[in-house]
Write an enzyme that holds these catalytic residues in place. Structure first.
Site, PDB file in Angstrom:
ATOM      1  N   SER A  23       0.820  -1.204   0.000  1.00  0.00           N
ATOM      2  CA  SER A  23       0.000   0.000   0.000  1.00  0.00           C
ATOM      3  C   SER A  23       0.859   1.261   0.000  1.00  0.00           C
ATOM      4  O   SER A  23       1.987   1.255   0.514  1.00  0.00           O
ATOM      5  CB  SER A  23      -0.899  -0.009   1.238  1.00  0.00           C
ATOM      6  N   PRO A  24       0.364   2.364  -0.563  1.00  0.00           N
ATOM      7  CA  PRO A  24       1.103   3.627  -0.471  1.00  0.00           C
ATOM      8  C   PRO A  24       1.297   4.015   0.992  1.00  0.00           C
ATOM      9  O   PRO A  24       0.338   3.982   1.767  1.00  0.00           O
ATOM     10  CB  PRO A  24       0.189   4.637  -1.187  1.00  0.00           C
ATOM     11  N   CYS A  26       3.014   7.086   3.288  1.00  0.00           N
ATOM     12  CA  CYS A  26       3.729   8.355   3.434  1.00  0.00           C
ATOM     13  C   CYS A  26       4.920   8.162   4.372  1.00  0.00           C
ATOM     14  O   CYS A  26       4.795   7.527   5.420  1.00  0.00           O
ATOM     15  CB  CYS A  26       2.801   9.427   3.993  1.00  0.00           C
ATOM     16  N   TYR A 183      -8.826  14.010   1.935  1.00  0.00           N
ATOM     17  CA  TYR A 183      -8.036  14.938   1.124  1.00  0.00           C
ATOM     18  C   TYR A 183      -8.927  15.576   0.053  1.00  0.00           C
ATOM     19  O   TYR A 183     -10.130  15.335   0.002  1.00  0.00           O
ATOM     20  CB  TYR A 183      -6.817  14.218   0.564  1.00  0.00           C
TER      21      TYR A 183
END
Length: 368
Positions: A23-24, A26, A183
């Site tokens: 998964s992405p 951060c 977001y």
């Protein structure tokens, strides 16, 4: 036993060797949006994890659209060159699909990195003006975002297109729009954050779909295009699973190849029933309602659970983040559990006890 988790999957024009996705995640250590040596090691390490798809972290399309000062971006030549260096290294390590998630943080930009508190930036921390569909702060005491004008909305679309062109040049196989977690794109979709009186408020999908069409026109058909969307806002008056299905149908109509169904984080007073696989029901509902590939996510770490999700048809793919941070060899161990043979990097092949010449040793049981 035959494992469905380790079967290939066609995603647009890309074939994933298995259904496991990194998964992405951060990292919050970029330099003015530029990936650096940390990302080189972090993504390089995960590039030979054995996962069917490695997603790079949420990458922001404007400087002001970053969540924190340390978030990755793709809004300048410097960003592009830095990211190209990292991805080229990953390609040299393993020839497997790599994706990027494009994002704009909206009203949740200008915030602290997690280890400093996750709150809004104070005056001493170089904050910046945030933007949103409406001048509604994320939480009490937070900065008030500037309402985007129609002209500024078009500029955001152009920024996403520009970042898409950069991602294409870098050579990513998969591009994903971040339309969840509170977001900017999610902010337009949710009635909890979009209070506009114009067409972008009356038709809350208007901006997200204009953006989707522009990115679809730019991104090559022979690669894969998807979106992470919200299955629920987990708050009264917010989006729910039916809204996610409606949005996914429109994305499918726009030419998207998959959706990843996550949820939450649009407001601070949410009530998330967090548990392993708690968002799988959203994916299952999506699979039944929309002819599109579906990825699920949410505290999944057990191999048997991941196998059951895919084998039972609740989702086509399983994405994990914390599980890979805890155990970068998760895929290797899952393959061992299901009797699937994987090609290890030659330098690490000795970690497989079964290939030791003449060795009579009980292999430790994989714990995943």
């Amino acid at each position: 036993m035959r494992s469905t988790l380790f079967t290939p999957l066609q995603l647009g024009g890309i074939t994933l060797p298995n259904r496991i996705v990194v998964s992405p995640m951060c990292q919050y250590v970029a330099d003015d949006g530029c990936m650096n040596d940390w990302h080189l090691i972090h993504l390089g390490h995960l590039s030979y994890s054995g996962a069917g798809l490695l997603m790079a972290e949420a990458t922001h399309v404007t400087r002001e659209g970053r969540i924190t000062h340390g978030c990755a971006g793709l809004y300048s030549e410097h960003n592009e060159a830095a990211m190209a260096r990292v991805i080229a290294a990953c390609r040299r390590l393993r020839n497997a699909p790599i994706g990027i998630q494009l994002a704009h943080a909206g009203r949740k930009a200008s915030t602290q990195v997690p280890w400093e508190g996750r709150s809004y930036l104070t005056a001493e921390q170089s904050p910046w003006q945030t933007v949103a569909p409406s001048p509604v702060p994320f939480a009490e005491g937070w900065h008030v975002p500037k309402e985007l004008t129609v002209a500024e909305i078009r500029q955001v679309v152009e920024a996403f297109v520009s970042a898409t062109v950069r991602a294409k040049r870098i050579g990513f196989d998969v591009l994903e729009l971040h339309c969840a977690h509170g977001y900017l794109i999610h902010e337009f979709l949710s009635p909890l954050s979009n209070r506009r009186k114009d067409a972008y408020g009356r038709e809350r999908m208007k901006f997200p779909l204009e953006l989707a069409a522009a990115v679809r026109e730019t991104w090559p058909k022979e690669r894969a295009l998807g979106a992470r969307i919200s299955g629920s806002d987990f708050a009264d008056g917010g989006l729910g699973p039916d809204d996610a299905v409606a949005y996914a149908k429109e994305l499918k109509r726009a030419g998207f190849d998959y959706v990843c169904v996550s949820g939450g984080n649009i407001v601070s007073n949410q009530r998330i029933p967090a548990a392993p696989g708690f968002q799988v029901p959203f994916a299952e509902k999506m699979k039944k309602a929309v002819d599109i590939k579906v990825r699920t996510v949410g505290l999944i770490a057990d191999a048997e659970q991941a196998e059951d999700i895919v084998a039972s048809g609740k989702a086509d793919m399983v994405a994990m983040a914390r599980a890979f941070l805890d155990n970068p060899r998760w895929v290797w161990h899952a393959a061992e559990r299901f009797g699937v043979k994987l090609d290890y990097p030659p330098s690490y092949a000795r970690s497989r006890y079964d290939i030791w010449p003449g060795a009579e040793i009980a292999r430790p049981k994989a714990t995943i």
